[in-house]
Design a protein around this motif. Structure first.
Motif, PDB file in Angstrom:
ATOM      1  N   SER A 162      80.551  61.759  29.402  1.00 41.15           N
ATOM      2  CA  SER A 162      79.588  60.968  28.639  1.00 41.15           C
ATOM      3  C   SER A 162      79.539  59.545  29.174  1.00 41.15           C
ATOM      4  N   GLU A 163      78.592  58.743  28.655  1.00 39.20           N
ATOM      5  CA  GLU A 163      78.408  57.377  29.127  1.00 39.20           C
ATOM      6  C   GLU A 163      79.599  56.511  28.725  1.00 39.20           C
ATOM      7  N   VAL A 164      79.986  55.654  29.646  1.00 37.41           N
ATOM      8  CA  VAL A 164      81.097  54.737  29.433  1.00 37.41           C
ATOM      9  C   VAL A 164      80.614  53.342  29.826  1.00 37.41           C
ATOM     10  N   THR A 165      80.919  52.350  29.003  1.00 40.70           N
ATOM     11  CA  THR A 165      80.544  50.960  29.296  1.00 40.70           C
ATOM     12  C   THR A 165      81.690  50.289  30.031  1.00 40.70           C
ATOM     13  N   SER A 185      78.049  47.223  31.934  1.00 39.12           N
ATOM     14  CA  SER A 185      77.121  48.218  32.490  1.00 39.12           C
ATOM     15  C   SER A 185      77.576  49.610  32.078  1.00 39.12           C
ATOM     16  N   ARG A 186      76.607  50.500  31.945  1.00 38.71           N
ATOM     17  CA  ARG A 186      76.898  51.865  31.494  1.00 38.71           C
ATOM     18  C   ARG A 186      76.889  52.817  32.686  1.00 38.71           C
ATOM     19  N   TYR A 187      77.929  53.659  32.740  1.00 33.62           N
ATOM     20  CA  TYR A 187      78.068  54.651  33.806  1.00 33.62           C
ATOM     21  C   TYR A 187      78.477  55.973  33.184  1.00 33.62           C
ATOM     22  N   SER A 188      78.269  57.016  33.956  1.00 35.03           N
ATOM     23  CA  SER A 188      78.763  58.341  33.580  1.00 35.03           C
ATOM     24  C   SER A 188      79.012  59.134  34.862  1.00 35.03           C
ATOM     25  N   HIS A 241      79.174  57.808  40.036  1.00 31.00           N
ATOM     26  CA  HIS A 241      79.202  57.141  38.729  1.00 31.00           C
ATOM     27  C   HIS A 241      77.802  56.906  38.190  1.00 31.00           C
ATOM     28  N   ARG A 248      74.021  58.891  34.683  1.00 30.35           N
ATOM     29  CA  ARG A 248      73.013  58.582  33.662  1.00 30.35           C
ATOM     30  C   ARG A 248      71.679  58.141  34.257  1.00 30.35           C
ATOM     31  N   GLU A 291      71.223  42.630  34.562  1.00 31.53           N
ATOM     32  CA  GLU A 291      72.416  41.791  34.474  1.00 31.53           C
ATOM     33  C   GLU A 291      72.379  40.667  35.494  1.00 31.53           C
TER      34      GLU A 291
END
Length: 516
Positions: free
Chosen positions: A330-333, A337-340, A364, A367, A460
């Motif tokens: 699942s998505e991880v911050t 920034s969000r990665y999966s 990575h 998403r 960003e």
């Protein structure tokens, strides 16, 4: 009729009208017993107010003299210039009350500033009258002390700051230029000049140079050293005159670089990597493991104790096409920034029609990527990596490819030449055109275009940069359709107006509105 508190009907009160004592027109009663037209024709609340004033302007640094010894920077028709002009009319606040103020457009070379005011003042018998008042400022050009010294002798500087970064591109300096403009860190600089792989700033005093070096060290990881040269010496009074030079070297690690961490650095960061990518540059280097989503920050002091270079830089990115994506987590911050994590089947775009080589890589960007998208990454399968840090890891198996970011090049090619609704401001620099070739100019323009595309794709990165509206931009339906809706661009709500900072209001007649 209205129902009263005791249940009785009370007739509604109506406001009576009276006749104007001058023209006999029916009107609402007021203390002067005159209508607005008659009152304005007989009373002028702007009588005695000054209609002319003067300001002192430095044509070199575009600053205005606020009071002796203090100069303020303000662009033409800006909020800062409007506040400066109102401060010059501070004595009027004792006589009238300002309601609204705006500039009336004049030619930039006319040396005139016309300010339109809406003022309120008590007229006859307590009636409050509002009227417009026009003040014209005459601009007198005069060099400020700093520009006067610079004009007398351009080489009369006391301290110089030389910024350098030993990489093959200028992306860091484009970003650093916008930060300097945003924080106005170069306001005390006498001169700015472009140099090979860097920039030079010249200051009139040592304290200004030290302040500038502290600002640079707060936004990018640097190391600096200083030296001084004796210019003159007065043995009678024991006074020494020196020229100081600061050499500031910026960390050669840039955003999107692929790095193979040395064993000691990886162990100090909690056994991170060893293959990591740089995701952000500030006063420290943000590192991300694209295979585990572990991250770490490496500050400047720890980096310069045992410096290392990037394995591959953004100049060596290869375009891939995504054939299939299987999301693993699942998505991880991480760091804002969000990665999966995901497994992706990719193929080099250059291989189409030549071979059927397909790579299955872990990335990575789960998403962001979908089948059919394009991505930019490093081709470790065909690259010749002669790096001593890799040889220190025995049994290290390199992946076939490392994906860095999603690519929009294919969609941009169909809408090439599309203008942007925004623009960036640039520093005024001295450029030695005799030593630069046409190829260097084309390379610089290409790198600046890549920097603009990075701003569009990375919100960003736009966070610390001011975007300004492009007044020459005219939206075209054909251009927007050709380019597609998936290509990122700078949001309109993030744009600042370059000059038009005051909303235009409807022009009123000389007749004001009367209030009690």
């Amino acid at each position: 009729m209205e129902l009263g508190a005791l249940g009785m009907f009370v007739p509604a009160q109506t406001l009576g009208t009276v006749l104007c004592c001058i023209c006999g027109v029916q009107m609402d009663p007021n203390p002067a017993n005159m209508c607005v037209r008659c009152l304005c024709s007989r009373v002028d609340i702007t009588e005695g107010l000054p209609r002319h004033a003067t300001v002192v302007h430095c044509p070199e640094c575009r600053r205005y003299l606020k009071h002796p010894g203090t100069w303020v920077r303000a662009d033409l028709e800006s909020k800062e210039l409007l506040a400066f002009c109102l401060q010059r009319l501070e004595s009027l606040t004792r006589l009238v009350r300002f309601v609204h103020a705006e500039f009336v457009w004049t030619e930039p070379h006319s040396k005139r500033l016309r300010l339109k005011l809406r003022v309120q003042r008590e007229a006859l018998h307590g009636a409050i009258l509002e009227q417009s008042h026009l003040v014209e400022f005459t601009v007198h050009d005069r060099l400020c002390p700093k520009c006067s010294r610079a004009q007398a002798n351009p080489d009369q500087w006391s301290a110089a700051v030389k910024l350098r970064q030993h990489v093959a591109h200028r992306r860091t300096f484009f970003f650093l230029e916008q930060l300097i403009l945003l924080h106005r860190a170069d306001t005390d600089a006498l001169r700015r000049a472009e140099a090979d792989r860097g920039l030079d700033f010249f200051f009139g005093s040592l304290s200004h140079a030290v302040k500038f070096v502290k600002f640079i060290s707060s936004v990018v990881p640097v190391r600096s050293c200083s030296d001084k040269q004796l210019v003159s010496h007065d043995p009678k009074s024991n006074i020494y005159n020196y020229k100081h030079t600061f050499s500031v070297e910026i960390c050669p690690i840039c955003r999107e670089d692929l790095i193979c961490l040395p064993p000691k650095a990886a162990q100090a960061l909690g056994n991170l990597g060893p293959l990591v990518i740089c995701t952000k540059i500030s006063d420290s280097v943000a590192l991300l493991d694209p295979f585990t989503l572990r991250s770490a920050f490496l500050d400047a002091s720890r980096y310069w104790r045992a410096p290392f270079r990037a394995l591959l830089s953004s100049r060596q990115l290869v375009e891939y096409i995504v054939l299939d994506v299987e999301v693993e987590s699942s998505e991880v911050t991480v760091g804002g920034s969000r990665y999966s994590l995901a497994y992706a089947q990719v193929a080099r775009v250059s291989d189409f029609g030549k071979n059927d080589t397909i790579f299955t890589v872990r990335t990575h960007l789960g998403r962001l990527l979908n089948p059919g998208d394009y991505a930019l990454g490093y081709d470790l399968y065909g690259a010749n990596c002669n790096d001593l840090e890799i040889d220190r890891y025995k049994g290290l198996i390199l992946p076939d490819a490392v994906l860095i970011k999603k690519s929009y090049e294919e969609k941009r090619r169909s809408g090439s030449g599309k203008p942007r609704p925004w623009k960036l401001k640039r520093l005024d620099m001295d450029v030695d055109n005799t030593s630069t070739s046409r190829a260097d100019e084309e390379k610089k323009d290409t790198e600046h275009e890549e920097f603009l595309r990075d701003l569009e794709e990375n919100p960003e990165l736009r966070f610390n940069i001011s975007l300004y509206r492009n007044e020459d931009y005219q939206p075209s339906e054909m251009a927007s359709t050709a380019c597609g809706d998936d290509v990122p661009s700078g949001p309109l709500e993030e744009l600042f107006a370059d000059l038009d900072l005051i909303d235009q209001e409807e022009e009123n007649d000389n007749a004001g509105s009367m209030m009690e």
